[in-house]
Each structure stands twice: as C-alpha cells, then as structure tokens.
Write a protein that holds these residues in place. Sequence first.
Motif, PDB file in Angstrom:
ATOM      1  N   SER A 124      37.585  45.635  43.600  1.00 45.10           N
ATOM      2  CA  SER A 124      38.143  44.328  43.944  1.00 45.10           C
ATOM      3  C   SER A 124      37.517  43.272  43.043  1.00 45.10           C
ATOM      4  CB  SER A 124      37.881  44.008  45.421  1.00 45.10           C
ATOM      5  OG  SER A 124      36.498  43.888  45.662  1.00 45.10           O
ATOM      6  N   ALA A 125      38.189  42.155  42.920  1.00 51.59           N
ATOM      7  CA  ALA A 125      37.673  41.058  42.100  1.00 51.59           C
ATOM      8  C   ALA A 125      38.033  39.737  42.757  1.00 51.59           C
ATOM      9  CB  ALA A 125      38.257  41.130  40.691  1.00 51.59           C
ATOM     10  N   LEU A 126      37.018  38.894  42.909  1.00 52.93           N
ATOM     11  CA  LEU A 126      37.234  37.599  43.566  1.00 52.93           C
ATOM     12  C   LEU A 126      37.316  36.495  42.522  1.00 52.93           C
ATOM     13  CD1 LEU A 126      37.371  36.138  46.337  1.00 52.93           C
ATOM     14  CD2 LEU A 126      34.901  35.793  46.135  1.00 52.93           C
ATOM     15  N   LEU A 127      38.401  35.710  42.556  1.00 51.80           N
ATOM     16  CA  LEU A 127      38.600  34.622  41.599  1.00 51.80           C
ATOM     17  C   LEU A 127      38.701  33.290  42.337  1.00 51.80           C
ATOM     18  CD1 LEU A 127      41.460  36.244  39.481  1.00 51.80           C
ATOM     19  CD2 LEU A 127      38.995  36.504  39.210  1.00 51.80           C
ATOM     20  N   HIS A 128      38.380  32.241  41.612  1.00 49.76           N
ATOM     21  CA  HIS A 128      38.517  30.896  42.173  1.00 49.76           C
ATOM     22  C   HIS A 128      39.382  30.068  41.241  1.00 49.76           C
ATOM     23  CE1 HIS A 128      34.887  32.503  44.098  1.00 49.76           C
ATOM     24  NE2 HIS A 128      35.210  31.738  45.108  1.00 49.76           N
ATOM     25  N   PRO A 129      40.702  30.232  41.328  1.00 48.93           N
ATOM     26  CA  PRO A 129      41.596  29.509  40.418  1.00 48.93           C
ATOM     27  C   PRO A 129      41.484  27.999  40.613  1.00 48.93           C
ATOM     28  CG  PRO A 129      42.768  31.245  41.600  1.00 48.93           C
ATOM     29  CD  PRO A 129      41.444  31.083  42.267  1.00 48.93           C
ATOM     30  N   ASP A 137      43.352  33.485  34.569  1.00 45.88           N
ATOM     31  CA  ASP A 137      42.129  34.022  35.211  1.00 45.88           C
ATOM     32  C   ASP A 137      42.276  35.509  35.478  1.00 45.88           C
ATOM     33  OD1 ASP A 137      41.062  31.515  35.212  1.00 45.88           O
ATOM     34  OD2 ASP A 137      41.353  31.144  37.361  1.00 45.88           O
ATOM     35  N   ILE A 138      43.449  35.893  36.009  1.00 52.11           N
ATOM     36  CA  ILE A 138      43.696  37.305  36.329  1.00 52.11           C
ATOM     37  C   ILE A 138      43.639  38.145  35.049  1.00 52.11           C
ATOM     38  CG2 ILE A 138      45.420  38.950  37.173  1.00 52.11           C
ATOM     39  CD1 ILE A 138      46.389  36.731  39.099  1.00 52.11           C
ATOM     40  N   VAL A 139      44.302  37.663  34.020  1.00 54.71           N
ATOM     41  CA  VAL A 139      44.328  38.385  32.740  1.00 54.71           C
ATOM     42  C   VAL A 139      42.899  38.576  32.211  1.00 54.71           C
ATOM     43  CG1 VAL A 139      45.003  38.219  30.307  1.00 54.71           C
ATOM     44  CG2 VAL A 139      46.659  37.678  32.102  1.00 54.71           C
ATOM     45  N   ARG A 140      42.097  37.548  32.350  1.00 51.33           N
ATOM     46  CA  ARG A 140      40.725  37.623  31.843  1.00 51.33           C
ATOM     47  C   ARG A 140      39.927  38.706  32.584  1.00 51.33           C
ATOM     48  NH1 ARG A 140      39.008  32.700  32.917  1.00 51.33           N
ATOM     49  NH2 ARG A 140      40.662  31.870  31.590  1.00 51.33           N
ATOM     50  N   VAL A 141      40.048  38.745  33.912  1.00 43.59           N
ATOM     51  CA  VAL A 141      39.315  39.756  34.696  1.00 43.59           C
ATOM     52  C   VAL A 141      39.704  41.158  34.243  1.00 43.59           C
ATOM     53  CG1 VAL A 141      39.080  40.787  36.993  1.00 43.59           C
ATOM     54  CG2 VAL A 141      39.016  38.320  36.736  1.00 43.59           C
ATOM     55  N   ASP A 161      37.015  44.391  34.306  1.00 42.86           N
ATOM     56  CA  ASP A 161      36.443  44.317  35.652  1.00 42.86           C
ATOM     57  C   ASP A 161      37.412  44.761  36.742  1.00 42.86           C
ATOM     58  OD1 ASP A 161      34.203  43.435  34.495  1.00 42.86           O
ATOM     59  OD2 ASP A 161      34.297  41.371  35.242  1.00 42.86           O
ATOM     60  N   PHE A 162      38.676  44.979  36.389  1.00 47.24           N
ATOM     61  CA  PHE A 162      39.640  45.355  37.422  1.00 47.24           C
ATOM     62  C   PHE A 162      40.798  46.127  36.821  1.00 47.24           C
ATOM     63  CE2 PHE A 162      43.331  44.762  40.174  1.00 47.24           C
ATOM     64  CZ  PHE A 162      42.801  45.084  41.416  1.00 47.24           C
ATOM     65  N   SER A 163      41.095  47.297  37.410  1.00 44.75           N
ATOM     66  CA  SER A 163      42.263  48.048  36.941  1.00 44.75           C
ATOM     67  C   SER A 163      43.028  48.670  38.106  1.00 44.75           C
ATOM     68  CB  SER A 163      41.829  49.121  35.941  1.00 44.75           C
ATOM     69  OG  SER A 163      40.934  50.016  36.580  1.00 44.75           O
ATOM     70  N   GLY A 164      42.809  48.141  39.309  1.00 46.41           N
ATOM     71  CA  GLY A 164      43.587  48.600  40.469  1.00 46.41           C
ATOM     72  C   GLY A 164      43.090  49.894  41.090  1.00 46.41           C
ATOM     73  N   LYS A 165      41.919  50.378  40.634  1.00 46.72           N
ATOM     74  CA  LYS A 165      41.382  51.612  41.227  1.00 46.72           C
ATOM     75  C   LYS A 165      41.057  51.381  42.700  1.00 46.72           C
ATOM     76  CE  LYS A 165      39.268  54.068  37.389  1.00 46.72           C
ATOM     77  NZ  LYS A 165      39.395  53.039  36.311  1.00 46.72           N
ATOM     78  N   LYS A 166      41.160  52.437  43.475  1.00 48.51           N
ATOM     79  CA  LYS A 166      40.827  52.363  44.897  1.00 48.51           C
ATOM     80  C   LYS A 166      39.358  51.953  45.047  1.00 48.51           C
ATOM     81  CE  LYS A 166      42.735  54.498  48.894  1.00 48.51           C
ATOM     82  NZ  LYS A 166      43.829  55.419  49.141  1.00 48.51           N
TER      83      LYS A 166
END
Length: 525
Positions: free
Chosen positions: A71-76, A54-58, A63-68
């Motif tokens: 954020s990304a919300l996942l539901h594993p 899931d993390i890899v997909r985001v 959708d996410f590269s750690g920029k200040k």
Amino acid sequence: METSVATRKPNRCEADLLAVLVSEFKSEGVSGARVAKLPKPLVLADFGDAAFADIVRVITRGDFSGKKGESALLHPGPDFAAKRLLLIGMGDAGALDASGLRAAAGKAVRSTQDHKGKRVAILPPPVRRLRAEAVAQALAEGAVLGNYRFDRHQSKSGKALRETQLLFAGANDLRAARKGAATGVILAESQNLARDLSNEAPNLLPPVKLAEAAKRVARETGLQLRVLQPAELEKRGMGAMLAVAQGSANPARLIVLEHNAPRAGKTGGSRSRKSKSGARKTVCLIGKGVCFDSGGLSLKPAGSMVKMKHDMSGGAAVIGALRAIALLKLPQHVVGIVGAVENMPSGTAYRVDDVLKSASGKSIEVTNTDAEGRLVLADCLHYAQTEYQPAAIVDFATLTGACIIALGRWAAAAIGNNERLRTRMVRAGEATGERYWPLPLWDEHLEHMKSRIADIRQTGGRDAGTITAAAFLAHFVAEDQPWLHLDIAGMADTEQGTSTQPTGATGFGVRSVVALIREGGLKGL
Ligand code: BES
Ligand code: MN
Ligand code: ZN
C-alpha cells in the motif's frame, strides 16, 4: 456507520481518506513520460492532474505495483477533495474475489481510523469474476466488519468511522451496487451483533440478559420471540439442560426467535417436513448458549477457563443470523433456538455419576460436568424436532477443545447425517470466507456412547473427542431428520487480528449460514 454508493469522481470525493484498490500490474518501463503503461483503471479514473502526478511518481519510483499486501499513502494537493489517498494492492486480477475485496475495504477503514478520520471512500478495481452487486456487498461487509471495535468498557473509546462511500459508475452498476451494499451492511452488522454478544463480560450477560438482547433484536426486526423460563423447561422435561443450569445462581432461558412464523389458525401441513411438495420448508438453527463455562464440579484449570465467556458464541451466531434473515426478508421459515445457561460449581451443581432424564426420554449418565454443551443441545434438538418438524437442523456450538486440536483455528468441524446438507454448508463457507471441514460419523461412534448405567453416556474419552460429542448429539436426532452439527470451538474467538477482524469474538457462522439458506441449501435433502 452510514454506507452509501456514489458516482462521485475520485478527485471530487470528500473524505478523510480515499482508498484506491489496484490489481497487480507490471511496472517495468513505466515513467512519467510513458503514462500509457499504467494500469488502465488508474489512467481512466479522474484524480486530477496533481494527484495523478503523485500516483505516477509512487509507481515509477518502484514503491507500488498492486501486489497483495502493498500500500502507499499519498497526500495530494489542495485541489483534491479527500485529505489522503491510499493505494491498496489487490494482487493478481484474475484471482481477485470477495474475500480480497473484504480485506481491502477493512484495510481502508482501519487506516482511516488510525488517522483519526471519520469518513472513508473506496474505489474498487474492475473485477472480472464478480458483478457490481457482489463487489459492493463484499466491500460493505469488509468496511462494516473492519470498523468493529469492542470498546464499550473503555473510557477512551470512539475511533469508529461515521461514513463509508463506495464509488461506482454507470446507472446499472449503481443500482446493483446499492442493492449489494445494503445486503452487505445487514450481514456485517448482524455479525457484529454476534461479536458484541460474545465479547460481553459474563457478569453482564447471564442467560436472562442474553434473552433480553434477543428481545431487542425481535423488536428491531419483527421476528417473533418466545422465551421459556425454568418452570416451563421443567414441564417439558428438559432435565439435561436444567442439570447444567442448576449449579448457577443465574437461571436458564430457552430463547426462540422465529422468522416468517406461520400465522395462527393456519393448519398443520405447511409446517411438516413430510408434507407434500410445495409446502414451505422450515429450518431450525440451534445455538449453544453457555454464558460462562467454568467446567462445573469437573472444574477447568485456571488457564483453560479464560475466554469461556465466548462459550455462548453458537447462540450469538444464531441470534445474529436470525437478525440478518429477517432484515433480508428471506422467503424461508427459519427458527433460531438458543439454550442459554451458566455452568458453575456449587452445592446445587450437578455431579459426575448423576443420571439425567432428557426431554426425549433418554437417560444420560454424567461422566464429566465440563461436557455441558451437549446436554444443553440434546434438549434443544428435541424441542426443534417436536415443535417444528424442520426440513433441516443446523447447530452451532463451541463444543470441544478436541476440535481445536484437530483443525486448529483454520476451520470449524462439520458433522452430520446428511451429506448434501454438509456439502452445501462447506460450499457456503467457502463463498463467505468461513471455513468448515467434514469429519465422519459412523455407527461405531454411536455405539461407543452406550452406557452401562443409563441409555447413553455423556462422554466418550480422549479419542476423537469432536466426533464422539457429535455422536452423543446424534442420539437425540431422528434418523430421517436431516441434521448438521458445526463445532466452532476454534473459530469463535481469535488472538490474531486482521483488517476485518479485531482480536476477540469473531461472529463466525452468521454470514455462511445465511448464505446456505439464501441459496436454497435446503432443497431436496
Ligand atoms: N466449552 C468447552 C469447549 C471449548 C474448549 C471451547 C476450548 C473453546 C475452547 C466445552 O464445554 C468443554 O469443556 N468440552 C470438554 C469436553 C470433555 C470434557 C469431554 C473439552 O473439550 O475438554
Ligand atoms: Mn465445558
Ligand atoms: Zn462449554
């Protein structure tokens, strides 16, 4: 809220939300097949295969590269113990500091509250510049500050979390992190206490109630408490502070909290700033405790009176700081002094043109009853010097609207007679995210406060209002007495919420002044 440090693997961590703090990374070339390009901490942490996918997909979808601010919300899936996984971007890894960690922990807590959760877990990123102890302290502070809500007067309340787990690995880190987290919890809870006092409605928190709140703190911490009633203030000649109080039906209180009070019977020397080296040094913290400031007969216009319940924020900060100092068991002798009064217009109120006799013996020509804070502080300053001969005095006060004009809501003003003390306070503020900025205090300013009627006049006109207020105070401080005045008028409350700071009272001053004292800020003044 319970805050604990655990070694649990991220995928085994039971919580309503697991926040994973991730520093910025280059996302080009990342694909499901080329996992190695992911930031190392994410690859090494054990999320379980499904959650990791899931993390890899985001990330691969951009959708996410750690920029200040990202954020990304996942539901594993079901084999992941936490109900939600929140990736929080921390920005440039090299620039990551305590304030970044505090903000992220606050964000994790807020997000959990928004999802009606009660338990959050936080996995910090590697931080080059900070040890595990400092990382845990910052996270604990952020979580406890972010969990704060002033909802006691609302029938729908109770969004606050019950539990924060901080995830650390390795026995050494674990031990250090536990220590840091404990410190962070004490500091943030003490700041929240200051917020609570400042946020409380003025009809529910007159001076007498503020003294009762201090009594609860004394009972909780073992601090020594002394509360002076009007008769005692009268006896001590505190005519400046009492003049402010005389217009109100609510009587004044002088609140004194003492940490590491020298035991009775022990003689003099150790209390004096003039004593030989090796003696324990005393610091006095003074707080303006105007529980409500209507302006008195120089009545404030309606719009300016709003939020004047916060005019005791200096006093609240002092009470909060003393709580933290006691619970952290700092070795110094620290005395907190809060002048608690209410400034009201009435038939018994003090007038413009009145001449007051302060405890120091100096007479004051009243020129504006809305400049009440400096009158309260004048008598408190005298009390501190005569009772304790401190090595340093630091006062906190929402003293002038002019301070908001000068520095806005970006910094408190720092004015004093000792450059070392002032510089150390500015530094302690930088380290704790509470900003102070110096303003000058020259002989011309002192001269400006001379009166034609009395020894000193209360106000100095429109020009440099924050400095002339400090100049007034300086007339009540001995020349060789190290002293620092902090005008927190612009910082005591805010309309601009952040992840660690809801709107309303801020509790500004608590963490920075504790840092000042903790880091030996009184040495060699
Ligand atoms: N408590 C106010 C200062 C204040 C104003 C704090 C706005 C926070 C927000 C203080 O007692 C006051 O009224 N000061 C006067 C001084 C003046 C009469 C010289 C002011 O700033 O107008
Ligand atoms: Mn006022
Ligand atoms: Zn005031």
